[in-house]
Design an enzyme around this catalytic site. Sequence first.
Site, PDB file in Angstrom:
ATOM      1  N   GLY A 251       4.831  -1.327   2.619  1.00  0.00           N
ATOM      2  CA  GLY A 251       4.042  -0.106   2.458  1.00  0.00           C
ATOM      3  C   GLY A 251       4.915   1.136   2.378  1.00  0.00           C
ATOM      4  O   GLY A 251       5.953   1.236   3.031  1.00  0.00           O
TER       5      GLY A 251
ATOM      6  N   HIS B  65       0.815  -1.204   0.000  1.00  0.00           N
ATOM      7  CA  HIS B  65       0.000   0.000   0.000  1.00  0.00           C
ATOM      8  C   HIS B  65       0.860   1.270   0.000  1.00  0.00           C
ATOM      9  O   HIS B  65       1.910   1.333   0.628  1.00  0.00           O
ATOM     10  CB  HIS B  65      -0.949   0.006   1.196  1.00  0.00           C
ATOM     11  CG  HIS B  65      -0.251  -0.010   2.532  1.00  0.00           C
ATOM     12  ND1 HIS B  65       0.263   1.122   3.118  1.00  0.00           N
ATOM     13  CD2 HIS B  65       0.013  -1.025   3.390  1.00  0.00           C
ATOM     14  CE1 HIS B  65       0.804   0.818   4.284  1.00  0.00           C
ATOM     15  NE2 HIS B  65       0.672  -0.486   4.474  1.00  0.00           N
ATOM     16  N   ASP B  66       0.414   2.261  -0.753  1.00  0.00           N
ATOM     17  CA  ASP B  66       1.031   3.589  -0.818  1.00  0.00           C
ATOM     18  C   ASP B  66       2.423   3.579  -1.424  1.00  0.00           C
ATOM     19  O   ASP B  66       3.128   4.598  -1.380  1.00  0.00           O
ATOM     20  CB  ASP B  66       1.089   4.242   0.573  1.00  0.00           C
ATOM     21  CG  ASP B  66      -0.272   4.371   1.229  1.00  0.00           C
ATOM     22  OD1 ASP B  66      -1.088   5.157   0.713  1.00  0.00           O
ATOM     23  OD2 ASP B  66      -0.532   3.670   2.230  1.00  0.00           O
TER      24      ASP B  66
END
Length: 261
Positions: free
Chosen positions: A138, A120-121
């Site tokens: 992440g 994520h991100d």
Amino acid sequence: MTIHPSAIVDPSAEIAADVVIGPWCTVGPGVSLAPGVHLVSHVVVQQDTRIGDRTVIHPFAVIGGDPQHNGYRGEPVRLEIGHDNSIREHCTFNRGTPQGSGVTRVGSHGLFMTGAHVGHDAVVGDNVVMANQATLGGHARIGDRVFLGGLCAVHQNGRVGQGAIVGGLAAVTRDVIPYGSAWGNHARLHGLNLIGLKRKGYGKDAVRRLLAAFRDLFEGAGVFADRLDRVEADYADLPEIMEIVAFIRADARRPLCLPGE
């Protein structure tokens, strides 16, 4: 548009006219598939994901899945993938988080081999190769033309500068400079990515100067901060070295992958 009868496509998905969606694929809400996208078979594009032109995704990949984050409560977050990527079997690309940027971004012309994971991100540049089972935590940031070897892992918030290479099985807990060559568990810096530089067209004289700057920065006398200042002054005409200097200065909070540690 070619959609196999066994595929499930949400009515809200935006599908270009020449997209091919193979058997047993699932395309969820808020998904946008650009011209030339091909989902081979058994591909899941979960939701809120944009996939760029001519990207091909192979069986059993899960793209745009929920972020693997304990704080995620179903908020609207996205995944954006560029054009001309090859995403092979069992890859997993997660959407962003509200705690981060809210968007995971993957560039163009990438090759993501079997089982590669983009957390994520994360932000992934163009022309990146992630070999089998390579993993990004992440918020990781991967520059253009990076090669990540099989089964290596980049720690959350980790940075790998453009043109760098990370060896297979490496545990990357410290940032890797642009054009660096890092390997080992935990990963150590073992010089510059000479193969990548040669493939990019650098001649012998240019490589010699880059290596001289590398030695002055990492092997010279005095403390590292002073060497960094000297290299910035002495090699101001080399954009690659200035990129390394800028990379180091950009986030002093992050530990740096160094030689011989």
